[in-house]
Design a protein around this motif. Structure first.
Motif, PDB file in Angstrom:
ATOM      1  N   LYS A  35      52.874  51.861  45.476  1.00  0.00           N
ATOM      2  CA  LYS A  35      52.047  51.648  45.968  1.00  0.00           C
ATOM      3  C   LYS A  35      50.785  51.152  45.280  1.00  0.00           C
ATOM      4  N   LEU A  36      50.384  52.501  44.045  1.00  0.00           N
ATOM      5  CA  LEU A  36      48.540  52.638  43.647  1.00  0.00           C
ATOM      6  C   LEU A  36      49.418  51.449  42.866  1.00  0.00           C
ATOM      7  N   ARG A  37      50.750  51.700  42.214  1.00  0.00           N
ATOM      8  CA  ARG A  37      50.488  50.343  41.159  1.00  0.00           C
ATOM      9  C   ARG A  37      50.344  48.804  42.104  1.00  0.00           C
ATOM     10  N   ASP A  38      50.943  48.821  43.230  1.00  0.00           N
ATOM     11  CA  ASP A  38      50.958  47.497  43.995  1.00  0.00           C
ATOM     12  C   ASP A  38      48.994  47.162  44.236  1.00  0.00           C
ATOM     13  N   LYS A  39      48.305  48.221  44.174  1.00  0.00           N
ATOM     14  CA  LYS A  39      46.931  48.179  44.685  1.00  0.00           C
ATOM     15  C   LYS A  39      46.056  47.774  43.819  1.00  0.00           C
ATOM     16  N   LEU A  40      46.704  47.948  42.497  1.00  0.00           N
ATOM     17  CA  LEU A  40      46.238  48.349  40.911  1.00  0.00           C
ATOM     18  C   LEU A  40      46.158  47.028  40.273  1.00  0.00           C
ATOM     19  N   GLY A  41      47.502  46.009  41.224  1.00  0.00           N
ATOM     20  CA  GLY A  41      47.779  44.522  40.606  1.00  0.00           C
ATOM     21  C   GLY A  41      46.724  43.213  42.038  1.00  0.00           C
ATOM     22  N   ARG A  42      46.628  43.790  42.818  1.00  0.00           N
ATOM     23  CA  ARG A  42      45.589  43.473  43.639  1.00  0.00           C
ATOM     24  C   ARG A  42      43.843  42.930  43.559  1.00  0.00           C
ATOM     25  N   LYS A  43      43.617  44.554  42.579  1.00  0.00           N
ATOM     26  CA  LYS A  43      42.272  44.480  41.911  1.00  0.00           C
ATOM     27  C   LYS A  43      42.182  43.734  40.886  1.00  0.00           C
ATOM     28  N   GLN A  44      43.739  44.086  40.084  1.00  0.00           N
ATOM     29  CA  GLN A  44      43.857  43.024  38.671  1.00  0.00           C
ATOM     30  C   GLN A  44      43.454  41.157  39.022  1.00  0.00           C
ATOM     31  N   ARG A  45      44.374  41.042  40.487  1.00  0.00           N
ATOM     32  CA  ARG A  45      44.242  39.521  40.648  1.00  0.00           C
ATOM     33  C   ARG A  45      42.586  39.147  41.352  1.00  0.00           C
ATOM     34  N   ASP A  46      42.169  40.041  42.020  1.00  0.00           N
ATOM     35  CA  ASP A  46      41.006  39.521  42.432  1.00  0.00           C
ATOM     36  C   ASP A  46      39.442  39.403  41.771  1.00  0.00           C
ATOM     37  N   MET A  47      39.791  40.178  39.946  1.00  0.00           N
ATOM     38  CA  MET A  47      38.636  40.142  39.313  1.00  0.00           C
ATOM     39  C   MET A  47      38.604  38.292  39.205  1.00  0.00           C
TER      40      MET A  47
END
Length: 236
Positions: free
Chosen positions: A31-43
């Motif tokens: 779940k944390l990895r999914d959340k981080l992935g969203r942050k990476q895409r939202d840069m």
């Protein structure tokens, strides 16, 4: 060398209890990895307003050409100095991991290539030796590698100071690895959306993810250069 002597041995029921407890942590990590992935895409993005001309199997091509009709482009910054006789063994390890997946990425509107500073003639010869089929182009005649902070000038190497992984470092090589992501919109504007370097690209190496599961793990501790064991796949 990892010491596996006297490792804890338990009953099947106790093993199942331990595994179930660990599964809860693994699910939370996912779940944390999914959340981080969203942050990476939202840069936020940067407009790429500089022209680059690359040399490759299709002759001279611009950065826009390298998207090959898709809107997303992954660039693997492959360490290959123009003066080297072969590509970097560690980058070759990564290339072995991504060579077969690009056909799948293409189905998700993604192109993936490698870029190196070595002249295209050297790249093509080495690529043939390794048996790879991914697209690999040369940035020998442009500033792409320097602009994306994976190559270092003679002045930087002399001063032992260069910008890498978003900070000033003492570069131990004229070339260092990384990935950069680009997006092209309907107006053909190109944006730089993300880059990762150093251990930031660990997750992209499937072999390491498998090694992390076996009892000895990566078994690299105690060595000044952790990838001391890595060879090109035709050199083991």
């Amino acid at each position: 060398m990892t010491n596996l002597e006297n490792h804890r041995i338990v009953s099947k029921n106790d093993w199942l209890a331990a595994r179930s407890a660990l599964l809860k942590e693994e699910k939370e990590f996912t779940k944390l990895r999914d959340k981080l992935g969203r942050k990476q895409r939202d840069m936020p993005w940067i407009l790429v307003d500089k022209e680059y001309l690359f040399d490759g199997p299709n002759g001279k091509q611009t950065l826009s050409d390298l998207f090959e009709g898709r809107s997303q482009l992954i660039v693997y910054h492959f360490m290959y100095d123009p003066d080297w006789d072969a590509g970097c063994p560690s980058c070759s390890f990564w290339a072995d991991n991504f060579n077969g997946i690009i056909v799948h990425l293409n189905q998700r509107d993604v192109s993936m290539i490698a870029v190196s500073r070595a002249p295209y003639g050297k790249i093509e010869k080495y690529k043939k030796r390794m048996g790879w089929n991914f697209k690999w182009v040369s940035s020998y005649d442009n500033d792409f590698n320097f602009d994306y902070h994976v190559s270092f000038t003679s002045e930087e190497l002399e001063k032992n100071e260069g910008f890498y992984n978003f900070t000033m470092v003492e570069p131990n090589s004229s070339e260092l690895p990384g990935i950069s992501i680009f997006y092209k919109d309907h107006s053909n504007r190109i944006f730089h959306t993300y880059s990762a370097y150093s251990r930031g690209i660990d997750i992209l190496n499937a072999a390491y993810n498998y090694l992390d599961l076996v009892p000895k793990g990566r078994d690299e501790a105690g060595h000044e250069f952790v990838q001391f064991w890595v060879r090109r796949h035709d050199e083991y």
